[in-house]
Design a protein around this motif. Structure first.
Motif, short mmCIF file in Angstrom:
data_model
loop_
_atom_site.label_atom_id
_atom_site.label_comp_id
_atom_site.label_asym_id
_atom_site.label_seq_id
_atom_site.Cartn_x
_atom_site.Cartn_y
_atom_site.Cartn_z
N TYR A 1 0.86 -1.19 0.00
CA TYR A 1 0.00 0.00 0.00
C TYR A 1 0.89 1.23 0.00
O TYR A 1 1.57 1.53 0.96
CB TYR A 1 -0.93 0.02 1.22
N GLY A 2 0.86 1.94 -1.12
CA GLY A 2 1.77 3.05 -1.36
C GLY A 2 2.78 2.66 -2.42
O GLY A 2 3.98 2.89 -2.26
N PHE B 1 -4.22 14.02 4.17
CA PHE B 1 -4.94 13.90 2.91
C PHE B 1 -4.25 12.90 2.01
O PHE B 1 -3.04 12.69 2.10
CB PHE B 1 -4.96 15.24 2.16
N ASP B 2 -5.02 12.32 1.11
CA ASP B 2 -4.47 11.67 -0.07
C ASP B 2 -5.41 11.94 -1.23
O ASP B 2 -6.61 12.18 -1.04
CB ASP B 2 -4.29 10.16 0.15
N LEU B 3 -4.86 11.90 -2.43
CA LEU B 3 -5.61 12.25 -3.64
C LEU B 3 -5.86 11.00 -4.48
O LEU B 3 -5.04 10.09 -4.51
CB LEU B 3 -4.84 13.28 -4.46
N SER B 4 -6.98 10.98 -5.16
CA SER B 4 -7.33 9.86 -6.02
C SER B 4 -6.52 9.91 -7.31
O SER B 4 -6.31 10.97 -7.89
CB SER B 4 -8.83 9.90 -6.35
N TYR B 5 -6.06 8.74 -7.76
CA TYR B 5 -5.37 8.62 -9.04
C TYR B 5 -6.18 7.77 -10.01
O TYR B 5 -5.64 7.19 -10.94
CB TYR B 5 -4.00 7.99 -8.85
N SER C 1 -0.39 7.18 1.15
CA SER C 1 -0.87 5.86 1.58
C SER C 1 -2.12 6.05 2.42
O SER C 1 -2.03 6.47 3.57
CB SER C 1 0.20 5.11 2.39
N ALA C 2 -3.27 5.72 1.85
CA ALA C 2 -4.52 5.85 2.60
C ALA C 2 -4.54 4.91 3.79
O ALA C 2 -5.07 5.26 4.86
CB ALA C 2 -5.71 5.59 1.69
N ALA C 3 -3.98 3.72 3.64
CA ALA C 3 -3.99 2.76 4.75
C ALA C 3 -3.25 3.32 5.96
O ALA C 3 -3.74 3.26 7.09
CB ALA C 3 -3.37 1.44 4.32
N LEU C 4 -2.06 3.88 5.74
CA LEU C 4 -1.33 4.47 6.86
C LEU C 4 -2.01 5.75 7.34
O LEU C 4 -1.99 6.05 8.53
CB LEU C 4 0.12 4.74 6.46
N PHE D 1 -8.53 12.49 5.33
CA PHE D 1 -9.49 12.60 4.22
C PHE D 1 -8.93 11.94 2.97
O PHE D 1 -7.77 12.14 2.61
CB PHE D 1 -9.77 14.08 3.91
N ASP D 2 -9.77 11.14 2.32
CA ASP D 2 -9.45 10.59 1.01
C ASP D 2 -10.75 10.51 0.22
O ASP D 2 -11.78 10.08 0.75
CB ASP D 2 -8.81 9.21 1.12
#
Length: 244
Positions: A93-94, A161-165, A193-196, A210-211
């Motif tokens: 993940y990542g 935050f993380d952004l959608s790809y 890494s949304a999981a982390l 936020f994701d």
């Protein structure tokens, strides 16, 4: 909640998930500084040879321990996520971080029943941190209980935050959220890494995470109710440039 069956070797679902995560983590550590084969599996969607190796190892171990349960892997096809017992895996993940030598990466192993997450393990082999939770039994970092932040002041908060790809408008929506809160919070890290990110929020490192887009492996990494947190889905209004 129905009692989760033991594995073929007599282990609990949590123990199997933790054991296989530690072993797969050794694969990630051992390959981290090596050259990697990077390919595309979709628009702006990367996969490496280590993703495939890690997932093959995890899936084989889970199939041996729980031969009657479905398997859903991030890199391979599998059962539907809303049917019966389902083992859920994200082997790296990542991937972007991992492929470019950025040590912010983990692997996720979980169990769901009829679409509801029961067991979630998120292992960061780079920091030797094992986040794990079982529904109704609390959440832990290694052997220590964890809980979400109780910081009351947004101006001092860390909002991850993380952004959608995924080729949709997720990145645009995410950037709108960042712009909306940037001057009102203490920090807005984007780590990849949304999981982390979810686990950091569960442990109180992030006050909010936020994701725009989450997959089944994100859900088992979360198990937010057992970490004292709440998940909330947000759909921005397309007519407005302001995200509420």
């Amino acid at each position: 909640m129905a009692e989760i069956p033991l594995s073929v070797s007599g282990k609990t679902a949590m123990q199997v998930a933790i054991d296989v995560s530690y072993k797969a983590g050794e694969i990630l550590l051992g390959r981290f500084y090596q050259a990697k084969e990077i390919s595309m599996k979709g628009s702006n969607d990367f996969v490496t040879n280590v993703d495939k190796e890690s997932e093959a190892f995890i899936m084989a171990e889970l199939a041996r321990e729980f031969p009657d349960m479905g398997l859903l892997g991030e890199e391979s096809a599998g059962a539907r996520p809303d049917e019966g017992y389902l083992r859920i895996v994200d082997p790296v993940y990542g991937t972007r971080n991992y492929a470019w030598g950025i040590p912010f990466v983990s692997l996720v192993v979980g169990l769901a029943l009829d679409g509801e997450a029961l067991v979630g393990v998120n292992h960061d082999p780079m920091c030797n941190e094992m986040f794990h939770a079982e529904r109704g039994k609390g959440a832990f970092l290694n052997d220590d209980p964890i809980h979400v932040s109780d910081r009351p002041n947004l101006s001092k908060s860390v909002v991850g935050f993380d952004l959608s790809y995924a080729g949709d408008d997720g990145a645009t929506n995410g950037l709108q959220v960042i712009q909306a809160v940037l001057n009102d919070v203490g920090s807005t890290p984007i780590m990849g890494s949304a999981a982390l990110g979810i686990s950091y929020a569960a442990a109180g490192r992030y006050d909010i995470y936020f994701d725009h887009r989450l997959e089944p492996w994100d859900q088992v990494a979360g198990l937010a109710p057992d970490r004292g947190g709440r998940r909330r889905r947000h759909r921005p209004r397309r007519q407005s440039s302001r995200v509420v």
